[in-house]
Write an enzyme that holds these catalytic residues in place. Structure first.
Site, short mmCIF file in Angstrom:
data_model
loop_
_atom_site.label_atom_id
_atom_site.label_comp_id
_atom_site.label_asym_id
_atom_site.label_seq_id
_atom_site.Cartn_x
_atom_site.Cartn_y
_atom_site.Cartn_z
N HIS A 1 197.51 91.48 79.84
CA HIS A 1 196.23 92.20 79.60
C HIS A 1 195.21 92.38 80.56
O HIS A 1 194.07 92.73 80.52
CB HIS A 1 195.64 92.30 78.03
CG HIS A 1 194.86 91.10 77.79
ND1 HIS A 1 194.23 90.95 76.60
CD2 HIS A 1 194.62 89.90 78.54
CE1 HIS A 1 193.47 89.71 76.53
NE2 HIS A 1 193.61 89.12 77.62
N ASP B 1 200.08 80.94 92.87
CA ASP B 1 199.53 82.35 92.57
C ASP B 1 200.61 83.23 92.32
O ASP B 1 201.66 83.27 93.09
CB ASP B 1 198.90 82.83 94.27
CG ASP B 1 198.44 84.21 94.21
OD1 ASP B 1 198.67 84.82 92.78
OD2 ASP B 1 197.97 84.77 95.22
N LYS C 1 200.69 84.63 78.38
CA LYS C 1 199.91 84.60 77.32
C LYS C 1 198.45 84.85 77.74
O LYS C 1 197.87 84.37 78.50
CB LYS C 1 199.96 83.35 76.39
CG LYS C 1 198.93 83.42 75.34
CD LYS C 1 199.03 82.25 74.19
CE LYS C 1 197.80 82.12 73.31
NZ LYS C 1 196.54 81.78 74.07
#
Ligand SMILES: C[S@@+](CC[C@H](N)C(=O)[O-])C[C@H]1O[C@@H](n2cnc3c(N)ncnc32)[C@H](O)[C@@H]1O
Length: 320
Positions: free
Chosen positions: A226, A208, A222
């Site tokens: 966002h 995690d 990657k």
């Protein structure tokens, strides 16, 4: 767009009418007239050409949507036209009012928990990620500086597509993919098909990222930053910073939103709204990237755009 999905994305748009398409793909049960109506919309959008006999032919965009094309967008198209994403986008009005993502309320749980509990949607999502990776991997391989004998950690690295591509290019590199434990069987299935010289240098760390991140010389994230609100990003980046090796670098691989007043780059802005409806994240401008890096004890060193006319970038940081 469903036309592509029903007909399996192959390059069959070689001047067929709706009737001929149906005859050639008898296992697909669609209504001729309705198919023609949808194909005419596709033609007006430039995805196919249309002639006076009602024949639909290929355009440059048809190729981009075909599974036969290297780096195609079929997986992304499949995801955005799925019932799951229609459902998520229908919460946009509520999000505008509440000022927050309504995804958790709609799905009954956070987006990634939902995916891990719904294998079919997980498969579809993994296909979209694979599609997207194929588009950007060549530029990442070209532009990401990887010191010889480095250990690379791919945080939220999914099935390991990027790590495998990097290991193939750099024979002395070792890589660790950190992702949720539920991803491990899909990772192992993908790795089984890889050459021993690559798989022997790659390991999966079931964990995690909000608790810890394995130590590495380069930590890549990657399409991770966002996905999350600032607090979760800072927490992950702090975990990566604590275990970062001396002279190491942290590399966010995501879009950098244009500044206010710049109305270009529709793709990143649509993705930004997608982040609002599906998760709790957002796309960020360079100043917003700088701010979360600062809060995590990092300094933004440089932004390397992956391709011209594409906001996907390497956002490179080092310890303060
Ligand atoms: C948008 S996907 C990106 C996958 C991959 N990096 C790519 O670009 O194709 C986000 C990934 O983050 C993983 N993820 C979500 N929560 C996580 C957590 N708490 N710890 C580690 N990985 C997590 C998901 O399982 C998923 O693989």
């Amino acid at each position: 767009m469903k036309c592509w999905i029903y007909f399996g994305f192959s390059l069959f748009f070689l001047g067929f009418s709706a009737q001929e398409l149906i005859e050639k793909n008898q296992e697909v049960e669609v209504d001729r007239e309705n198919l023609e109506r949808c194909l005419r919309v596709c033609a007006s959008l430039g995805f196919v050409s249309e002639d006076e006999e009602g024949r639909f032919g290929p355009t440059l965009s048809t190729k981009l949507l075909s599974k036969d094309t290297q780096g195609n967008l079929s997986g992304i198209l499949e995801m955005f036209s799925s019932p799951l994403f229609f459902n998520l986008f229908s919460t946009l009005g509520a999000s505008l009012k509440s000022g927050k993502s309504e995804a958790e309320k709609t799905l009954g749980m956070p987006f990634f928990d939902y995916l891990h509990n719904n294998p079919e949607d997980m498969k579809m999502f993994a296909g979209a990620m694979e599609s997207h990776s194929a588009l950007h991997t060549p530029a990442i391989l070209e532009k990401l500086e990887v010191p010889e004998h480095a250990v690379l950690v791919d945080v939220g690295g999914g099935m390991g597509h990027l790590a495998v591509a990097l290991l193939q290019k750099h024979p002395h590199l070792k890589a660790i993919v950190l992702d949720r434990p539920e991803l491990q069987p899909m990772f192992e299935k993908f790795i089984k098909g890889q050459d021993e010289s690559v798989s022997s240098r790659l390991e999966f760390s079931a964990g995690d990222m909000f608790k810890s991140v394995p130590a590495g010389d380069i930590v890549v994230l990657k399409h991770i930053i966002h996905d999350w609100d600032d607090d979760h990003c800072v927490l992950t980046l702090k975990n990566a910073t604590v275990s970062l090796k001396e002279n190491g670098r942290i590399v966010g691989i995501d879009a950098v939103l244009p500044k206010l007043g710049d109305s270009s780059d529709i793709a990143t802005k649509v993705m930004d709204v997608n982040m609002l409806v599906a998760v709790t994240g957002k796309e960020r401008r360079e100043d917003q990237w700088r701010e979360i890096y600062e809060k995590a004890g990092l300094v933004l060193e440089k932004v390397v755009q992956l391709k011209e006319h594409d906001a996907m970038s390497l956002v490179i940081a080092k310890k303060k």
